[in-house]
Design an enzyme around this catalytic site. Structure first.
Site, PDB file in Angstrom:
ATOM      1  N   THR A  40     -30.857 -18.387  56.849  1.00 19.31           N
ATOM      2  CA  THR A  40     -32.189 -18.146  57.423  1.00 19.31           C
ATOM      3  C   THR A  40     -33.264 -19.173  57.272  1.00 19.31           C
ATOM      4  OG1 THR A  40     -31.909 -15.800  57.105  1.00 19.31           O
ATOM      5  CG2 THR A  40     -34.125 -16.500  57.431  1.00 19.31           C
ATOM      6  N   ASP A  56     -34.944 -17.616  62.855  1.00 20.87           N
ATOM      7  CA  ASP A  56     -33.717 -18.051  63.550  1.00 20.87           C
ATOM      8  C   ASP A  56     -32.847 -16.811  63.719  1.00 20.87           C
ATOM      9  OD1 ASP A  56     -31.101 -18.716  61.371  1.00 20.87           O
ATOM     10  OD2 ASP A  56     -33.028 -17.893  60.700  1.00 20.87           O
ATOM     11  N   ARG A  58     -29.175 -16.669  62.960  1.00 21.86           N
ATOM     12  CA  ARG A  58     -27.803 -16.777  62.442  1.00 21.86           C
ATOM     13  C   ARG A  58     -27.654 -15.938  61.179  1.00 21.86           C
ATOM     14  NH1 ARG A  58     -25.286 -22.592  61.101  1.00 21.86           N
ATOM     15  NH2 ARG A  58     -25.015 -22.601  63.354  1.00 21.86           N
ATOM     16  N   LYS A  72     -33.983 -10.840  63.094  1.00 20.51           N
ATOM     17  CA  LYS A  72     -34.525 -10.877  61.731  1.00 20.51           C
ATOM     18  C   LYS A  72     -35.979 -10.458  61.663  1.00 20.51           C
ATOM     19  CE  LYS A  72     -31.328 -14.475  60.549  1.00 20.51           C
ATOM     20  NZ  LYS A  72     -31.092 -15.779  59.956  1.00 20.51           N
ATOM     21  N   GLY A  86     -32.369 -13.236  52.994  1.00 22.30           N
ATOM     22  CA  GLY A  86     -31.649 -12.740  51.833  1.00 22.30           C
ATOM     23  C   GLY A  86     -30.468 -11.909  52.291  1.00 22.30           C
ATOM     24  N   SER A 168     -33.287 -20.260  53.361  1.00 26.25           N
ATOM     25  CA  SER A 168     -32.646 -21.524  52.993  1.00 26.25           C
ATOM     26  C   SER A 168     -33.224 -22.690  53.783  1.00 26.25           C
ATOM     27  CB  SER A 168     -31.141 -21.420  53.212  1.00 26.25           C
ATOM     28  OG  SER A 168     -30.887 -21.030  54.540  1.00 26.25           O
ATOM     29  N   ASP A 205     -30.509 -27.194  58.470  1.00 27.95           N
ATOM     30  CA  ASP A 205     -29.984 -26.312  57.424  1.00 27.95           C
ATOM     31  C   ASP A 205     -28.724 -25.621  57.947  1.00 27.95           C
ATOM     32  OD1 ASP A 205     -30.819 -23.064  56.274  1.00 27.95           O
ATOM     33  OD2 ASP A 205     -29.850 -24.643  55.107  1.00 27.95           O
ATOM     34  N   SER A 208     -28.954 -21.729  58.753  1.00 28.55           N
ATOM     35  CA  SER A 208     -29.744 -21.250  59.898  1.00 28.55           C
ATOM     36  C   SER A 208     -29.176 -21.852  61.159  1.00 28.55           C
ATOM     37  CB  SER A 208     -31.197 -21.678  59.779  1.00 28.55           C
ATOM     38  OG  SER A 208     -31.665 -21.478  58.484  1.00 28.55           O
TER      39      SER A 208
END
Lengths: 273, 235
Positions: A40, A56, A58, A72, A86, A168, A205, A208
């Site tokens: 995330t 995002d 994913r 999300k 999380g 992240s 990242d 994500s």
């Protein structure tokens, strides 16, 4: 007095005994199954008319992407939305529960919910579970007192900020915000900045990826822009379709139906019980 | 009359097979302010008298008709404080249902659960029955519905019903006026006329309360100004 440990029945509240057992087992090399984490990048910022949240899409299970287009940004109240990073189950369950509590509160008071109410309900719950409910949230909304943006950490601490990132990909997104954020952004500037920050998370990242969701909340209402930007479309489908050449010759075709056709006869006698 | 010896304990039947405390609860309801409900072809209307104990009471702070979910509303006759407790419990049950099934609670389910709460208080020690009868009006996938729930916990679906003081006159009036293909506006007019029948004093938007739910499935209480408009149409 004996030296043995006396078994005291629990007086109430959550019992953390099993958490200690899990930690002991992990040290010995027995690991629990991995949870579906959202990886995330989630962000939020305050602009001149309200709050913009971005995320995002994913969801990861260890090294595997288990959902390429998950949601999300969760609904809390008509004027409050919450992004969650999380463990996916934790963020969904906790936002669902607080959303329910806010609805009851609205019925009892006859008023619009305030962002600080949602904030306090969430942080109390997370603190009670001492960080075991692994939900890092970006909460934003507009109420009678104005626009508000908060971050909530799994252990229950909160921040109130004009712009925030979690997950992240938070460092990648924060880099974009720190260099380009200013007060008094217009709606379009705000959406562009949020999209840029999320894209920075998506491309830099591993946790994500996929698309960008945006939610704009103002005094007048909210606009949930699902998949506002899709920078990762599938590009490898063969438009001509796939055709595999036949390798085996067909010599004989015989079809035998397995079920006999049942005929319905009207006007028979009823079955005796 | 052996009944009177059994009237003090809720959890004891009388020789005639009645629970006398519940009869007394119904009497409490019967002496409460009149309320009524009418199911129309495209909606439901519930209404009640809002007679305040003195002219000094701030009538904007009193709301007798309450919303349980966005598409279900309720009105009562009897004891106000008991009503508040039931409304709170019902709202929580509706919300719990929604959390579990992600579906708005059907009207019959909510009525059943509220009735179950009221029945619990007729079979437990140390408690008394609720001194209210409820009229629950809702619009869900099964169309418009109107239910009456009594202190005993029994509930019935009605096309039109009344409770409180003046119940017999009101019901006779409704029986005469009710038609199956009534529209919501006609139902509101009929409700106002029924309330007017037994009303002492001058009827106005400030001393009656009307709640409606139409095909849009959104329950709302009419403002005093809207009620005055309907009153003007009726005269």
């Amino acid at each position: 007095m004996s030296n043995s440990v006396i078994e005291v029945p629990p007086k109430g509240g959550f019992s953390f005994d099993l958490c200690k057992r899990n930690e002991m087992l992990a040290k010995k090399g027995v690991n629990p199954p991995s949870f579906r984490k959202t990886g995330t990048t989630i962000v939020g910022l305050v602009f001149q008319d309200g709050v913009i949240l971005g995320a995002d899409t994913r969801a990861t299970e260890g090294p595997i992407v288990c959902d390429k287009n998950c949601e999300k940004i969760h609904y809390m109240a008509p004027n409050i939305y919450c992004c969650g990073a999380g463990t996916a189950a934790d963020t969904e369950a906790v936002t669902d529960m607080v959303s329910s509590q806010l609805q009851l509160h609205r019925y009892h008071t006859g008023r619009e919910s305030r962002v600080v109410t949602a904030l306090t309900l969430l942080k109390r719950h997370l603190f009670n579970y001492q960080g075991y409910v692994s939900a890092a949230l970006v909460l934003g909304g507009v109420d009678v007192t104005g626009p508000h943006l908060h971050t909530i950490y799994p252990h229950g601490s909160t921040d109130t900020l004009p712009f925030a990132t979690m997950g992240s990909g938070s460092l990648a997104a924060m880099a974009v915000f720190e260099s380009k954020y200013k007060e008094g952004l217009t709606r379009n500037e705000g959406i562009e900045l949020v999209t840029e920050a999320i894209c920075s998370g998506i491309f830099n990242d591993l946790g994500s990826g996929s698309n960008v969701d945006v939610c704009v909340i103002t005094k007048g209402g909210k606009e949930y822009l699902r998949n506002h930007l899709q920078p990762n479309p599938r590009t490898y489908t063969n438009s001509k379709g796939y055709s595999f050449p036949k390798k085996t010759e067909v010599l004989l075709t015989k079809i035998i139906p397995l079920k006999e056709k049942v005929e319905i006869i009207e006007g028979g006698d009823a079955m005796e019980e | 009359m052996g009944d009177s010896q059994y009237s003090f304990s809720l959890t004891t039947f009388s020789p005639s097979g009645k629970l006398v405390q519940i009869e007394h609860a119904l009497t409490a309801v019967g002496s409460g302010q009149t309320s009524l409900g009418i199911k129309a072809a495209n909606g439901v209307v519930i209404a009640t008298e809002k007679k305040l104990p003195s002219i000094l009471v701030d009538e904007t702070s009193v709301q007798k008709i309450q919303c349980l979910t966005p598409n279900i509303g309720v009105v009562y006759s009897g004891m106000g404080p008991d009503f508040r407790v039931l409304v709170r419990k019902s709202r929580k049950q509706a919300e719990q249902y929604h959390r579990l099934y992600k579906e708005p609670i059907p009207v019959t389910q909510l009525v059943r659960e509220t009735a179950a709460v009221m029945q619990e208080f007729t079979q437990s020690g140390g408690v008394r029955p609720f001194g209210v009868s409820l009229l629950v009006a809702g619009y869900d996938d099964n169309g418009p519905q109107l239910y009456q729930v009594d202190p005993s916990g029994s509930y019935f679906s009605w096309k039109a019903s009344a409770m409180g003081k003046n119940v017999s006159n009101a019901k006779t009036f409704l029986e005469k006026r009710y038609t199956d293909d009534m529209e919501l506006d006609d139902a509101v007019h009929t409700a106002i006329l029924t309330l007017k029948e037994g009303f002492e004093g001058q009827i106005s938007g400030k001393n009656i309360e009307i709640g409606i739910i139409g095909a849009d499935k959104k329950f709302r209480v009419l403002t005093p100004a809207e009620v005055d408009d309907y009153l003007a149409e009726v005269e």
